[in-house]
Motif scaffolding. Structure first.
Motif, PDB file in Angstrom:
ATOM      1  N   THR A  96       6.028 -28.466   9.884  1.00 30.15           N
ATOM      2  CA  THR A  96       5.513 -27.259   9.256  1.00 30.15           C
ATOM      3  C   THR A  96       4.864 -26.372  10.314  1.00 30.15           C
ATOM      4  O   THR A  96       5.062 -25.164  10.364  1.00 30.15           O
ATOM      5  CB  THR A  96       4.433 -27.656   8.225  1.00 30.15           C
ATOM      6  OG1 THR A  96       4.936 -28.724   7.445  1.00 30.15           O
ATOM      7  CG2 THR A  96       4.057 -26.501   7.354  1.00 30.15           C
ATOM      8  N   GLY A 128       8.069 -24.621  11.313  1.00 28.95           N
ATOM      9  CA  GLY A 128       9.005 -24.884  10.211  1.00 28.95           C
ATOM     10  C   GLY A 128       8.692 -24.005   9.007  1.00 28.95           C
ATOM     11  O   GLY A 128       9.607 -23.559   8.294  1.00 28.95           O
ATOM     12  N   GLY A 172       9.639 -33.688  12.113  1.00 31.17           N
ATOM     13  CA  GLY A 172      10.910 -33.470  11.407  1.00 31.17           C
ATOM     14  C   GLY A 172      11.886 -32.574  12.164  1.00 31.17           C
ATOM     15  O   GLY A 172      13.103 -32.793  12.141  1.00 31.17           O
ATOM     16  N   LYS A 198      16.251 -32.229  12.946  1.00 31.62           N
ATOM     17  CA  LYS A 198      16.972 -31.342  12.019  1.00 31.62           C
ATOM     18  C   LYS A 198      17.717 -30.230  12.724  1.00 31.62           C
ATOM     19  O   LYS A 198      18.639 -29.660  12.154  1.00 31.62           O
ATOM     20  CB  LYS A 198      15.961 -30.696  11.054  1.00 31.62           C
ATOM     21  CG  LYS A 198      15.368 -31.673  10.057  1.00 31.62           C
ATOM     22  CD  LYS A 198      14.275 -30.997   9.224  1.00 31.62           C
ATOM     23  CE  LYS A 198      13.648 -31.998   8.262  1.00 31.62           C
ATOM     24  NZ  LYS A 198      12.271 -31.693   7.962  1.00 31.62           N
TER      25      LYS A 198
HETATM   26  N1  LIG Z   1      17.428 -27.546   9.725  1.00 32.79           N
HETATM   27  C1  LIG Z   1      16.208 -27.055   9.850  1.00 32.79           C
HETATM   28  N2  LIG Z   1      15.902 -26.245  10.868  1.00 32.79           N
HETATM   29  C2  LIG Z   1      14.675 -25.751  11.049  1.00 32.79           C
HETATM   30  N3  LIG Z   1      13.639 -26.029  10.212  1.00 32.79           N
HETATM   31  C3  LIG Z   1      13.873 -26.828   9.170  1.00 32.79           C
HETATM   32  C4  LIG Z   1      15.159 -27.380   8.934  1.00 32.79           C
HETATM   33  N4  LIG Z   1      15.075 -28.138   7.809  1.00 32.79           N
HETATM   34  C5  LIG Z   1      13.790 -28.053   7.375  1.00 32.79           C
HETATM   35  N5  LIG Z   1      13.064 -27.278   8.200  1.00 32.79           N
HETATM   36  C6  LIG Z   1      11.610 -26.997   8.139  1.00 32.79           C
HETATM   37  O1  LIG Z   1      10.917 -28.174   8.548  1.00 32.79           O
HETATM   38  C7  LIG Z   1       9.605 -28.199   7.962  1.00 32.79           C
HETATM   39  C8  LIG Z   1       9.241 -29.607   7.534  1.00 32.79           C
HETATM   40  O2  LIG Z   1       9.064 -30.381   8.665  1.00 32.79           O
HETATM   41  P1  LIG Z   1       8.626 -31.919   8.568  1.00 32.79           P
HETATM   42  O3  LIG Z   1       8.346 -32.390   9.935  1.00 32.79           O
HETATM   43  O4  LIG Z   1       9.686 -32.649   7.815  1.00 32.79           O
HETATM   44  O5  LIG Z   1       7.352 -31.863   7.613  1.00 32.79           O
HETATM   45  P2  LIG Z   1       5.748 -31.947   7.849  1.00 32.79           P
HETATM   46  O6  LIG Z   1       5.342 -30.866   8.797  1.00 32.79           O
HETATM   47  O7  LIG Z   1       5.201 -31.702   6.466  1.00 32.79           O
HETATM   48  O8  LIG Z   1       5.460 -33.303   8.357  1.00 32.79           O
HETATM   49  C9  LIG Z   1       9.651 -27.228   6.800  1.00 32.79           C
HETATM   50  O9  LIG Z   1       8.781 -26.175   7.119  1.00 32.79           O
HETATM   51  C10 LIG Z   1      11.111 -26.735   6.755  1.00 32.79           C
HETATM   52  O10 LIG Z   1      11.214 -25.370   6.525  1.00 32.79           O
END
Ligand SMILES: Nc1ncnc2c1ncn2[C@@H]1O[C@H](COP(=O)(O)OP(=O)(O)O)[C@@H](O)[C@H]1O
Ligand SMILES: O=C(CO)[C@@H](O)[C@@H](O)COP(=O)(O)O
Length: 556
Positions: A295, A335, A447, A451
């Motif tokens: 995020t 994110g 994440g 991704k």
């Molecule tokens: N393919 C992607 N490319 C870039 N950003 C992404 C992709 N898929 C999801 N996101 C973003 O990743 C973020 C979630 O990251 P994550 O590490 O899973 O969660 P957290 O920060 O809650 O631990 C969200 O803001 C989402 O918009």
């Protein structure tokens, strides 16, 4: 001795996840995610439906216990491990995520008569409505020449404990009066597991202006903020501050029964998500910047000395790895910016195009954006959709996309947003490096590295540094499990130090992202342009963003 295991629980912004880890090699035997039933509360309170103001972000404390109810038994069940071989549990959390509790440790928002009061709820890290208080803290601390200010890059953030506490006092003195303690959520969850309230040195240091040698700032400073705050650190912030990796106490019988674990197992003191991730990617020495990319991005770095770095979030002795100075900086939306674009601003035809190719929207945008070379979009963006955490430390700053025309395509905007966040990281890398805290390589977890490959290549090209990627999908949770192994101790089958545990349990992938020289060159030029915009809008030459934001608030 049979193989021993610990459980790490990572509390993110939208969900919590548990991972059960083999202590001999860090293998993640089982994992389980529990989305928070109440999500991020940023529009209306649960129950009463009371509308929240702009910049608010709350959470429900029972969602944290729900993760323990669901995810911990799930990993024990799925792994088939005998609970007597699980010797410890540790958690990591977003921070500063804080809440007011009564003398029994009960969150005030769980009291029926206080449920419709927004200030009784958990304030999530990204609650930014305490900016006026943060501005005043910074002004008064600077005027008084407070020694702590340089340790926080010259500014205290509205995301942190003192600003949030002061906002409660200003806007809801009755809630302030009813509060026995203000706690980090990570410390509250640990208190629920052990029956004992202790504060961890990481959040105390980074988020509540506590210093290992000097303690909290003196009472005169708090009195200068507001006479009602004079005794804050002795009253509502009181409590022992305990180093990371310490055993906070044994798991209580009811909690053990709820989670399917043995009573009395070691519970490590609370930790922060990004900080826990550092040893989990094997970083236990200086020169390696760890980026917890989700995020938001938290940038973590180790050093042997306490240096002053513009706009860093903080430097805390033993704040990440005992024995070293831990540095933190960050970007408060990364994110989240991509999510905003996909959810709020994307033309419908992109969804159809992605669906017709059997791709998710992000994957389609990434594929199309990768067809451009650096600079070919003709766009340049400032990454301040959720303010600027480092180096400007100002939540009043907002986003910009420059260069749009009638021919601008969604994938171009998406690429410009990816690049903008990379420039934000470059700014942080430069701030550390030029202040004598060297950054030689980057380590990525969270994440996003799993991704979006284009994003990672852009970061390597923009920063000119090789990026190593965590092998674990649950890096902070693995880190929490490492700290649990240290809390359990060597005699029980764990480890004596975080360094010893990381040596056995941490790993990165073999494949790395290396800077591509021709891209590095083009991005160097674009970064200079980014810098011009950054300083023009961010360093006071033009405070149009602030003016617009204040108008937005008043018409809401
Ligand atoms: N393919 C992607 N490319 C870039 N950003 C992404 C992709 N898929 C999801 N996101 C973003 O990743 C973020 C979630 O990251 P994550 O590490 O899973 O969660 P957290 O920060 O809650 O631990 C969200 O803001 C989402 O918009
Ligand atoms: O601020 C910190 C750590 O200091 C983080 O907890 C906060 O940025 C939230 O991180 P996530 O993006 O939810 O992983």
């Amino acid at each position: 001795m049979s193989t021993k295991y610990t459980i790490g629980v990572d509390y993110g912004t939208q969900s919590g996840r548990a991972v059960l880890v083999d202590l001999s090699d860090g293998r993640e035997v089982a994992d389980h995610v529990t989305p928070y039933p109440h999500h991020v509360i940023d529009e209306r309170l649960p129950g009463s439906g009371k509308k929240l103001e702009h910049d608010w972000a709350l959470q429900h404390p029972d969602d944290y216990l729900e993760v323990l109810r669901q995810s911990v038994p799930a990993v024990v069940r799925e792994s088939g491990i005998d609970p007597s071989d699980i010797i410890g549990i540790g958690i990591d959390f977003t921070a500063c995520t804080m809440l007011p509790v009564d003398a029994e440790g009960v969150p005030l928002c769980l009291k029926p008569e206080l449920q419709d009061h927004p200030h009784s709820w958990v304030k999530l890290w990204k609650h930014h409505a305490a900016q006026p208080e943060a501005d005043l803290i910074n002004k008064i601390a600077a005027e008084r020449g407070e020694a702590f200010l340089p340790r926080y890059g010259g500014k205290i953030s509205s995301e942190w404990m003192i600003a949030k506490v002061w906002q409660i006092l200003n806007e809801a003195p009755e809630i302030y009066d009813r509060t026995d303690l203000f706690l980090e959520a990570t410390d509250w969850v640990i208190s629920q597991m052990t029956g004992r309230i202790v504060r961890n040195s990481c959040t105390a240091g980074y988020k509540a202006i506590w210093h290992k040698k000097e303690g909290y700032p003196d009472k005169a400073f708090f009195k200068a903020l507001d006479p009602r705050l004079e005794s804050l650190t002795e009253t509502k912030l009181r409590g022992d501050v305990i180093p990371l990796g310490t055993n906070a106490g044994g798991l209580t019988e009811p909690m053990a029964a709820m989670m399917g674990l043995k009573p009395g197992v070691a519970v490590a003191v609370g930790n922060v998500d990004a900080h826990a991730a550092v040893p989990a990617v094997g970083v236990v020495s200086p020169g390696k910047l760890v980026m917890a990319m989700g995020t938001s991005i938290c940038h973590m770095l180790l050093g042997t000395e306490e240096k002053q770095v513009e706009g860093m979030c903080g430097v805390v002795e033993d704040g990440i790895i005992p024995g070293l100075f831990g540095y933190e900086a960050g970007q408060s939306a990364v994110g989240d910016i991509f999510e905003w674009y996909v959810e709020e601003a994307l033309p419908a035809y992109v969804r159809d195009a992605a669906a017709s190719k059997g791709l998710g929207v992000h994957a389609w945008l990434e594929k199309e954006a990768a067809l451009y070379h650096p600079g070919e979009t003709g766009l340049l963006a400032l990454d301040w959709w959720n303010g600027n955490r480092s180096v400007l430390v100002d939540t009043n700053l907002t986003g910009v996309i420059l260069g749009m025309t009638l021919l601008t395509k969604p994938q171009e905007i998406y690429r410009a947003l990816l690049e903008a966040t990379a420039f934000g990281t470059r700014k942080i890398v430069d701030a550390f490096h030029s202040s004598g805290v060297s950054v030689d390589a980057l380590y990525a977890c969270g994440g996003l590295p799993q991704k979006n490959r284009l994003l990672m290549q852009i970061y390597a090209d923009v920063t000119g540094r090789e990026i190593f990627v965590a092998d674990s999908k649950q890096t902070p949770a693995l880190g929490a499990a490492i700290f649990a192994a240290v809390a359990a101790g060597e005699e029980a089958g764990g480890y004596d130090t975080v360094i010893a545990a990381a040596e056995k349990m941490a790993r990165v992938k073999e494949e790395t992202f290396k800077p591509i020289p021709e891209n590095v060159e083009i991005y160097e030029h674009l970064y200079q342009e980014y810098n011009l915009l950054h300083d023009y809008f961010g360093r006071g030459a033009n405070d149009v963003m602030k003016r617009l934001k204040s108008m937005k608030k008043s018409v809401e």
